[in-house]
Design an enzyme around this catalytic site. Structure first.
Site, PDB file in Angstrom:
ATOM      1  N   LYS A 188      -4.521   2.316  10.363  1.00 30.56           N
ATOM      2  CA  LYS A 188      -5.263   1.762   9.224  1.00 30.56           C
ATOM      3  C   LYS A 188      -4.403   0.736   8.474  1.00 30.56           C
ATOM      4  CE  LYS A 188      -6.360   5.951   7.448  1.00 30.56           C
ATOM      5  NZ  LYS A 188      -6.418   7.088   8.374  1.00 30.56           N
ATOM      6  N   LYS A 189      -3.113   1.048   8.331  1.00 33.04           N
ATOM      7  CA  LYS A 189      -2.233   0.146   7.584  1.00 33.04           C
ATOM      8  C   LYS A 189      -1.997  -1.154   8.363  1.00 33.04           C
ATOM      9  CE  LYS A 189      -2.195   3.270   4.552  1.00 33.04           C
ATOM     10  NZ  LYS A 189      -3.229   3.137   3.521  1.00 33.04           N
ATOM     11  N   SER A 235      -2.700   7.770  13.083  1.00 34.36           N
ATOM     12  CA  SER A 235      -3.849   7.722  12.175  1.00 34.36           C
ATOM     13  C   SER A 235      -3.513   6.922  10.915  1.00 34.36           C
ATOM     14  CB  SER A 235      -4.260   9.148  11.787  1.00 34.36           C
ATOM     15  OG  SER A 235      -5.272   9.114  10.802  1.00 34.36           O
ATOM     16  N   ARG A 286      -9.884  15.928  14.639  1.00 33.24           N
ATOM     17  CA  ARG A 286      -8.619  16.650  14.399  1.00 33.24           C
ATOM     18  C   ARG A 286      -8.852  17.828  13.465  1.00 33.24           C
ATOM     19  NH1 ARG A 286      -5.281  12.375  11.843  1.00 33.24           N
ATOM     20  NH2 ARG A 286      -3.826  14.031  11.304  1.00 33.24           N
ATOM     21  N   THR A 309      -8.796  11.110  -1.307  1.00 32.66           N
ATOM     22  CA  THR A 309      -8.938  10.155  -2.411  1.00 32.66           C
ATOM     23  C   THR A 309     -10.384   9.657  -2.531  1.00 32.66           C
ATOM     24  OG1 THR A 309      -6.646   9.491  -2.124  1.00 32.66           O
ATOM     25  CG2 THR A 309      -8.035   7.994  -3.366  1.00 32.66           C
ATOM     26  N   ASP A 327       0.848  -1.193   0.000  1.00 36.26           N
ATOM     27  CA  ASP A 327       0.000   0.000   0.000  1.00 36.26           C
ATOM     28  C   ASP A 327       0.878   1.236   0.000  1.00 36.26           C
ATOM     29  OD1 ASP A 327      -2.221   1.600   0.000  1.00 36.26           O
ATOM     30  OD2 ASP A 327      -2.920   1.024   1.994  1.00 36.26           O
ATOM     31  N   LYS A 328       0.245   2.363  -0.307  1.00 41.74           N
ATOM     32  CA  LYS A 328       0.914   3.662  -0.319  1.00 41.74           C
ATOM     33  C   LYS A 328       0.022   4.649   0.398  1.00 41.74           C
ATOM     34  CE  LYS A 328       0.370   7.787  -2.536  1.00 41.74           C
ATOM     35  NZ  LYS A 328      -0.913   8.522  -2.641  1.00 41.74           N
ATOM     36  N   HIS A 329       0.643   5.575   1.097  1.00 42.74           N
ATOM     37  CA  HIS A 329      -0.140   6.639   1.725  1.00 42.74           C
ATOM     38  C   HIS A 329       0.569   7.967   1.525  1.00 42.74           C
ATOM     39  CE1 HIS A 329      -3.222   8.170   4.481  1.00 42.74           C
ATOM     40  NE2 HIS A 329      -2.291   9.063   4.787  1.00 42.74           N
ATOM     41  N   SER A 330      -0.217   8.997   1.239  1.00 40.71           N
ATOM     42  CA  SER A 330       0.328  10.339   1.081  1.00 40.71           C
ATOM     43  C   SER A 330      -0.175  11.208   2.223  1.00 40.71           C
ATOM     44  CB  SER A 330      -0.131  10.928  -0.256  1.00 40.71           C
ATOM     45  OG  SER A 330       0.085  12.325  -0.269  1.00 40.71           O
TER      46      SER A 330
END
Length: 274
Positions: free
Chosen positions: A185-186, A181, A166, A118, A78-81
């Site tokens: 999730k990951k 946060s 937040r 997203t 996975d990727k997160h920005s």
């Protein structure tokens, strides 16, 4: 109140205390005012590495974890920005990774700060449903190799509550809160590997490369302790990524990118993260 006071006064919270706070958030026994006060105390006083890891673990454990077929071991990525204007990378990267044989169970977020998330972008597609059960997620991954979904009641539910609070309590830019946060999730996704796109610049959460690097180190350190192979890329966000800003326009630009076109800066970042 005792926990809020302790953090307000700059003391370190024990793992059991952090678990009790997260339980209160998940079960609804903590009042919104108390949760907001704790978020502000964490924002002003910070958390050390042990507290941040404990918060991440407690938030991940607030719901169920996804389970995958043994044959997928090593393929789950996975990727997160950390978010930026015109950042539509996930929309192109997830299917590109699936085309390379990866399984991408991307649990994504909504707008935070001043940009669309997203999920908001995908919902610009008429009829697109971002709510899927864990069983539906597995079925989608078997068929097409990737999905981009929202958090359900079952996956990291504590983060759903904290994420929305937040935004309205001016605690979005807290390093331990961002770390917990993203990674809670990951952790629930049971990933093999994770890449993080940590933005810096005038349109990012963190304006300087130094502050973004500090966040990247926090994310990589906690990710590794959770047993996920984690890497981070620092990318500049002083101007929009690509040429399009706005949910439906960004979906169209991501499709251009997947077809081999689109702006060079978007293609370059998709490839670098991939």
């Amino acid at each position: 109140p005792a926990l809020i006071r302790k953090k307000r006064d700059g003391e370190q919270l024990e793992e059991e205390e952090i678990q009790s706070f997260v339980r209160g958030v998940t079960e609804g026994t903590a009042q919104q005012g108390q949760i907001g006060a704790m978020l502000m105390a964490i924002r002003l006083r910070g958390m050390d590495a042990a507290e941040t890891l404990a918060l991440t673990r407690a938030m991940a454990a607030s719901g169920r974890s996804l389970a995958w077929p043994p044959a997928w071991r090593g393929l789950l990525v996975d990727k997160h920005s950390t978010g930026g204007v015109g950042d539509k990378v996930s929309l192109a990267l997830a299917p590109a990774l699936a085309a390379c044989g990866c399984k991408v169970p991307m649990i994504s977020g909504r707008g935070l700060g001043h940009t669309g998330g997203t999920l908001d972008k995908l919902e610009a597609i008429p009829g697109f449903c971002v709510s899927q059960s864990p069983e539906q997620i597995q079925s989608i991954l078997e068929r097409v190799g990737c999905c981009i979904v929202g958090q359900s009641e079952e996956l990291a539910p504590a983060d759903r509550v904290l994420y929305s609070l937040r935004d309205v309590t001016a605690t979005v830019d807290s390093l331990p809160l961002i770390t917990a946060s993203i990674l809670s999730k990951k952790a629930a996704e049971q990933l093999s590997a994770l890449v993080l796109d940590v933005k810096f610049g005038s349109a990012a959460l963190y304006p300087t490369q130094e502050s973004a690097r500090e966040l990247a180190h926090s994310l990589v350190a906690v990710g590794e302790q959770l047993g996920i192979r984690t890497a981070a890329v620092l990318s500049r966000m002083d101007e929009p990524l690509g040429r399009c800003v706005g949910n439906s326009l960004e979906v169209l630009e991501a499709l251009e990118c997947l077809e081999g076109g689109g702006p060079p800066d978007l293609r370059e970042l998709v490839v670098a993260l991939g």
